[in-house]
Design an enzyme around this catalytic site. Structure first.
Site, PDB file in Angstrom:
ATOM      1  N   HIS A 205      -3.872   5.944   3.561  1.00 49.45           N
ATOM      2  CA  HIS A 205      -4.294   4.345   2.706  1.00 49.45           C
ATOM      3  C   HIS A 205      -4.227   3.864   3.589  1.00 49.45           C
ATOM      4  O   HIS A 205      -4.279   2.740   4.087  1.00 49.45           O
ATOM      5  CB  HIS A 205      -4.710   4.470   0.854  1.00 49.45           C
ATOM      6  CG  HIS A 205      -5.163   3.644   0.558  1.00 49.45           C
ATOM      7  ND1 HIS A 205      -4.894   2.351   0.527  1.00 49.45           N
ATOM      8  CD2 HIS A 205      -6.759   3.641   0.582  1.00 49.45           C
ATOM      9  CE1 HIS A 205      -5.597   1.834   0.380  1.00 49.45           C
ATOM     10  NE2 HIS A 205      -7.099   2.570  -0.469  1.00 49.45           N
TER      11      HIS A 205
ATOM     12  N   SER B  75     -10.964  -1.116  -0.623  1.00 47.65           N
ATOM     13  CA  SER B  75     -10.015  -1.368  -0.101  1.00 47.65           C
ATOM     14  C   SER B  75      -9.610  -2.014   0.551  1.00 47.65           C
ATOM     15  O   SER B  75      -9.018  -2.157   1.884  1.00 47.65           O
ATOM     16  CB  SER B  75      -9.272  -0.227   0.006  1.00 47.65           C
ATOM     17  OG  SER B  75      -8.649   0.239  -1.752  1.00 47.65           O
TER      18      SER B  75
ATOM     19  N   ASN C 165     -13.609  -0.409  -6.921  1.00 48.49           N
ATOM     20  CA  ASN C 165     -14.580   0.200  -6.587  1.00 48.49           C
ATOM     21  C   ASN C 165     -15.248   0.756  -7.837  1.00 48.49           C
ATOM     22  O   ASN C 165     -15.566   2.107  -8.187  1.00 48.49           O
ATOM     23  CB  ASN C 165     -14.130   1.912  -6.173  1.00 48.49           C
ATOM     24  CG  ASN C 165     -13.440   1.340  -4.660  1.00 48.49           C
ATOM     25  OD1 ASN C 165     -14.027   0.330  -4.008  1.00 48.49           O
ATOM     26  ND2 ASN C 165     -12.528   2.505  -4.355  1.00 48.49           N
TER      27      ASN C 165
ATOM     28  N   ASP D 191       0.951  -1.525  -0.382  1.00 46.31           N
ATOM     29  CA  ASP D 191       0.080   0.278   0.099  1.00 46.31           C
ATOM     30  C   ASP D 191       0.737   1.211  -0.008  1.00 46.31           C
ATOM     31  O   ASP D 191       2.010   1.339  -0.154  1.00 46.31           O
ATOM     32  CB  ASP D 191      -0.633   0.201   1.298  1.00 46.31           C
ATOM     33  CG  ASP D 191      -2.236   0.663   0.918  1.00 46.31           C
ATOM     34  OD1 ASP D 191      -2.542   1.803   0.677  1.00 46.31           O
ATOM     35  OD2 ASP D 191      -3.276  -0.266   0.616  1.00 46.31           O
TER      36      ASP D 191
END
Length: 375
Positions: free
Chosen positions: A162, A320, A253, A128
């Site tokens: 994130h 996520s 998404n 990430d």
């Protein structure tokens, strides 16, 4: 709450005018108060207000403060006296507690924790934006960055937030602070393959997967993806799976309200990865959650509260956020059933998932930790 301390003078008796209304003090309800004088209480002041020795619960030593049981009239009278700095009710305090994000019990994470299944001894590589390893609610075991520029070379610097959020969902500590993750004793590793803007490349992801393989990561969580396939990325995803890692990836998404299109991204679309869809608290598919034949399992992904850099907490939505719920559950189950191969673990998670509806939207259904452990 800071502890009140005070300098003790002798509880003495001072001449002061007796105020009206004290004749019926015994009929009034009394409460605990903290009273601070401008200096040591002079002889007779408290007695003048009808305060008896047994009403004085404590005299502090470092400040002229007294803990006293007073009626409302007594408190008002003392508050207006020139020798009293302030009078305040003795407020209650309680231990600060952590919040359990709704997703943790939704996947039976709390039930599994209560039986000792915390992910201890299981390693999860979070590919990430990095993880803030100074966060009070995280214990980051190690890390690696695929970048060599000064701004992004540190895997523990997450200017985006994130990766820190994803890590908290997997393994925020059980420490009476902030939030708790699904598997709070899991060893989490920060593998920075996305820069501080949240961008990266397939080359960087492949390099991160390679690091995870070389460092014997049990689970690889990839809350990331792209719309284009890549033979090299697929080869690395397959290699990780062949080497025994469980690969968990966000489905993407790119979903719509109808939910009937083929929109799962990569690497989630590869057979060697578990593509995770997102649901809300009502087990309805999030409209943004990608759909298609590759969707394998579902997890909470709407308004998920977790850690963010700087000892902060925030709620994010996305597949996520769903993927690390699955990674956390997998860590709980693998701790309990270490004899399972990654293929067997994957099958177990799918077989014990709660059926929610069409497979192209929910896969096998909502991941369930305790059911998998008890199977």
């Amino acid at each position: 709450m800071k502890k009140l301390v005070a300098a003790v003078g002798t509880l003495a008796l001072l001449t002061a005018p007796l105020q009206t209304g004290f004749a019926a003090e015994s009929e009034q309800k009394s409460e605990d108060y903290l009273v601070k004088f401008n200096g040591p209480a002079e002889q007779g002041l408290l007695e003048a207000f009808g305060v008896e020795d047994e009403d004085v619960l404590h005299a502090y030593e470092l400040l002229p403060v007294y803990h006293i049981n007073l009626s409302e009239n007594q408190a008002n009278g003392l508050e207006n006296h020139p020798q009293v700095e302030f009078v305040e009710e003795n407020a209650e305090a309680e231990a600060l507690s952590q919040t359990e994000p709704w997703g943790v019990p939704h996947v039976q994470g709390n039930d599994a924790q209560e039986e000792g299944h915390t992910g201890e001894g299981v390693s999860v590589a979070v590919l990430d934006t990095g993880i803030d390893n100074t966060h009070e609610d995280l214990n980051v075991a190690g890390g690696y960055s695929v970048f060599d520029d000064a701004e992004n070379s540190d895997p523990y610097y997450d200017a985006n937030g994130h990766g820190t959020h994803v890590a908290g969902t997997v393994a925020a500590l059980d420490n009476d602070l902030g939030v708790i993750g699904v598997a709070p004793e899991t060893d989490v590793y920060a593998v920075k393959v996305l820069d501080n803007n949240g961008s990266g490349s397939y080359a960087g992801i492949a390099e991160g997967i390679e690091w995870a393989i070389q460092n014997d990561m049990d689970i690889i969580n990839m809350s990331l993806g792209g719309s284009q396939s890549s033979d090299i990325l697929e080869d690395y995803t397959d290699l990780a799976y062949d080497e025994g890692s469980l690969v968990v990836a966000a489905a993407g998404n790119d979903g719509n309200r109808g939910g009937n299109n083929e929109t799962v991204g990569y690497p989630a679309n590869y057979e060697s990865a578990m593509a995770v869809a997102a649901v809300d608290e009502n087990n309805d598919r999030a409209t943004f959650s990608s759909t298609g034949d590759a969707v394998e399992i579902a997890a909470p992904g709407v308004d998920v509260l977790s850690t963010v850099p700087g000892d902060g907490y925030d709620s994010f939505s996305g597949t996520s956020m769903a993927a690390p719920h699955v990674a956390g559950v997998a860590a709980q189950v693998w701790q309990t059933k270490p004899e399972l191969t990654n293929e067997e673990l994957r099958s177990l998670l799918n077989d014990t998932a709660l059926d929610l509806g069409p497979a192209h939207q929910y896969g096998h259904g909502l991941v369930q930790s305790l059911d998998a452990i008890q199977e």
